[in-house]
Write a protein that holds these residues in place. Structure first.
Motif, PDB file in Angstrom:
ATOM      1  N   UNK A  49     -53.450  30.054  39.998  1.00 32.09           N
ATOM      2  CA  UNK A  49     -53.697  31.387  39.436  1.00 32.09           C
ATOM      3  C   UNK A  49     -53.708  31.332  37.912  1.00 32.09           C
ATOM      4  N   UNK A  50     -52.816  30.531  37.340  1.00 35.82           N
ATOM      5  CA  UNK A  50     -52.793  30.378  35.894  1.00 35.82           C
ATOM      6  C   UNK A  50     -54.058  29.731  35.365  1.00 35.82           C
ATOM      7  N   UNK A  51     -54.589  28.750  36.097  1.00 39.65           N
ATOM      8  CA  UNK A  51     -55.815  28.083  35.668  1.00 39.65           C
ATOM      9  C   UNK A  51     -57.003  29.040  35.713  1.00 39.65           C
ATOM     10  N   UNK A 113     -57.076  23.416  34.608  1.00 35.34           N
ATOM     11  CA  UNK A 113     -57.803  23.201  35.863  1.00 35.34           C
ATOM     12  C   UNK A 113     -57.437  21.854  36.467  1.00 35.34           C
ATOM     13  N   UNK A 114     -57.310  20.841  35.630  1.00 40.52           N
ATOM     14  CA  UNK A 114     -56.915  19.514  36.122  1.00 40.52           C
ATOM     15  C   UNK A 114     -55.518  19.567  36.725  1.00 40.52           C
ATOM     16  N   UNK A 115     -54.596  20.234  36.038  1.00 38.48           N
ATOM     17  CA  UNK A 115     -53.226  20.338  36.548  1.00 38.48           C
ATOM     18  C   UNK A 115     -53.181  21.124  37.861  1.00 38.48           C
ATOM     19  N   UNK A 116     -54.007  22.153  37.964  1.00 37.59           N
ATOM     20  CA  UNK A 116     -54.012  22.967  39.176  1.00 37.59           C
ATOM     21  C   UNK A 116     -54.535  22.178  40.374  1.00 37.59           C
ATOM     22  N   UNK A 117     -55.609  21.425  40.184  1.00 34.88           N
ATOM     23  CA  UNK A 117     -56.127  20.589  41.272  1.00 34.88           C
ATOM     24  C   UNK A 117     -55.080  19.565  41.691  1.00 34.88           C
ATOM     25  N   UNK A 136     -63.366  25.589  44.047  1.00 38.32           N
ATOM     26  CA  UNK A 136     -63.615  26.596  43.017  1.00 38.32           C
ATOM     27  C   UNK A 136     -63.211  26.080  41.642  1.00 38.32           C
ATOM     28  N   UNK A 137     -62.063  25.427  41.558  1.00 37.23           N
ATOM     29  CA  UNK A 137     -61.596  24.897  40.275  1.00 37.23           C
ATOM     30  C   UNK A 137     -62.525  23.814  39.746  1.00 37.23           C
TER      31      UNK A 137
END
Length: 454
Positions: A49-51, A113-117, A136-137
């Motif tokens: 959600x943060x990304x 985005x990298x951290x979220x994935x 999606x990311x």
């Protein structure tokens, strides 16, 4: 709130003095997600959600203005009416003068985005929903890298995003950013399903990939990516009436166009800026709607008109669409010399009522008049890029297109960019890109732009 008496205040200090000193030094950060907090499915969902918020902030969020406004100011879409902010509008970018945070927001979107994935892969249970979230990311990362390549100079530093053992940044060219965008889009297509909610993100990934291919001069490959069969033998073309819009909130993340151009007159739509700019206001094209009267800008001297269609801070902003796909197909046809297909692809969205309804174009039941072939090579190029400009107004594409007119169509800067006398005094500069934040000089690998060529 009652005031403390000196006695109570002293008692409080004595109580604090009896506490463990280490506890006094601890800092509570309820508004941040620490690595240990994300080590769970719920934590991974929060990082995702943060990304998504970071991407929305980068693209068209209010804090420090969105990248769509930076693109509008550097190009010919907007004029500045804010004190001290002429440096972008006049094409003489100063990374120490507001607005100058485009790079910071790009970096936030890229790294988060990298951290979220990574977090989803590690902590979220394997499922179709997880694959969709990751896809999606990846697709949004493809768009982020495209915009970065289009807006910034060559030789920018990309973080390793290795939180366990941070490494020096890697310097990349615009071409390498486009190549990375294609890789991210392919990663999205590799993890997403082919039906249902996944299909929306597959279209997003295909357009992101095709945009990068177009930037690399791979015109036929770009058209193939968004056309029928471009996502597998049985795949349909990206629908003309499809669009991906980024959503905003009046209370948590306000749309930058509303906040900086409608609610306050900091920037305004331009018209024939610097001689080469398009007639975004005077054309009265329904795709770019503005007021017919002006108001005084924030600088107290510049008269600005107001862009319409953004009624409050929650107004969504189009990111990419099926119209993007048709414009890509049209350009590929033009490059091949297929004038009939080129013209039909340009006219397809103009005749599509669903497109006009989706874009809130007045008189949705009435088709935009069909275009005719101007009959010359230069005229056809002009018409193609004019259609792109009006369809994609304030969608963070214009600087990329102006640079491509130089790079891929061999047009001189003086025939492409706002040039000559600046309407507030002085003359336009020569910048066709922005530069990274001055703070990037703290990276040992970064010594400044390799070049600022188109």
């Amino acid at each position: 709130m009652r005031r403390r008496t000196p006695l109570l205040a002293a008692a409080a200090l004595l109580t604090l003095g009896a506490c463990n000193r280490e506890q006094l030094l601890e800092v509570d950060t309820p508004d941040q997600i620490r690595p240990e907090d994300a080590a769970s499915p719920n934590g991974a969902a929060a990082v995702r959600a943060g990304a998504l918020r970071d991407f929305a902030q980068f693209y068209a969020g209010t804090t420090n203005v969105g990248v769509n406004v930076y693109v509008g100011l550097l190009g010919d879409e907007l004029i500045n009416a804010r004190p001290g902010a002429d440096h972008i509008d006049v094409r003489a970018f100063n990374e120490n003068t507001f607005p100058a945070a485009a790079w910071n927001k790009f970096s936030d979107s890229y790294t988060q985005a990298i951290r979220a994935v990574r977090s989803l892969n590690q902590f979220a249970p394997a499922s179709a929903a997880r694959s969709r979230d990751i896809g999606q990311l990846y697709a949004l990362q493809g768009i982020t890298l495209n915009i970065g390549g289009e807006l910034f100079c060559n030789g920018v530093p990309l973080a390793s995003v290795n939180d366990a053992a941070p490494e020096a940044a890697t310097l990349v060219t615009s071409q390498q950013l486009y190549q990375r965008a294609i890789a991210q889009a392919d990663s999205a297509l590799g993890v997403l399903g082919a039906t249902g909610a996944d299909l929306n993100f597959r279209y997003l990934a295909r357009v992101a990939k095709a945009r990068a291919q177009l930037n690399l001069g791979q015109f036929d490959a770009a058209a193939t990516t968004v056309s029928a069969g471009g996502d597998g033998a049985a795949s349909a073309a990206v629908p003309t009436s499809w669009q991906y819009a980024v959503e905003y909130s009046q209370t948590t993340l306000v749309n930058t166009i509303f906040d900086w151009m409608v609610n306050t007159a900091n920037f305004g739509p331009s018209d024939r800026e610097g001689g080469n700019g398009l007639d975004f206001r005077s054309a009265r094209d329904p795709r770019v709607q503005t007021t017919t009267t002006s108001r005084l800008g924030q600088d107290g001297s510049t008269q600005v008109f107001t862009v319409l269609g953004y009624v409050n801070g929650s107004a969504p902003t189009t990111l990419v669409s099926g119209v993007t796909a048709r414009m890509i197909e049209a350009e590929a046809a033009l490059r091949r010399g297929d004038m009939a297909l080129w013209l039909s692809k340009l006219n397809e969205p103009r005749a599509d009522g669903a497109v006009r309804t989706l874009r809130n174009i007045p008189g949705a039941a009435d088709a935009l008049p069909p275009l005719t072939d101007p009959g010359s090579a230069d005229g056809r190029i002009n018409l193609l890029f004019r259609e792109r400009a009006f369809w994609f107004y304030l969608n963070a594409t214009r600087v990329g297109d102006l640079r491509r007119l130089q790079r891929q169509y061999n047009r001189p800067a003086t025939a492409v960019w706002p040039t000559g006398a600046y309407f507030k005094g002085g003359t336009y500069g020569t910048d066709v890109t922005l530069t990274p934040s001055f703070a990037e000089f703290n990276n040992t690998a970064y010594k400044g732009c390799t070049d600022r060529n188109p």
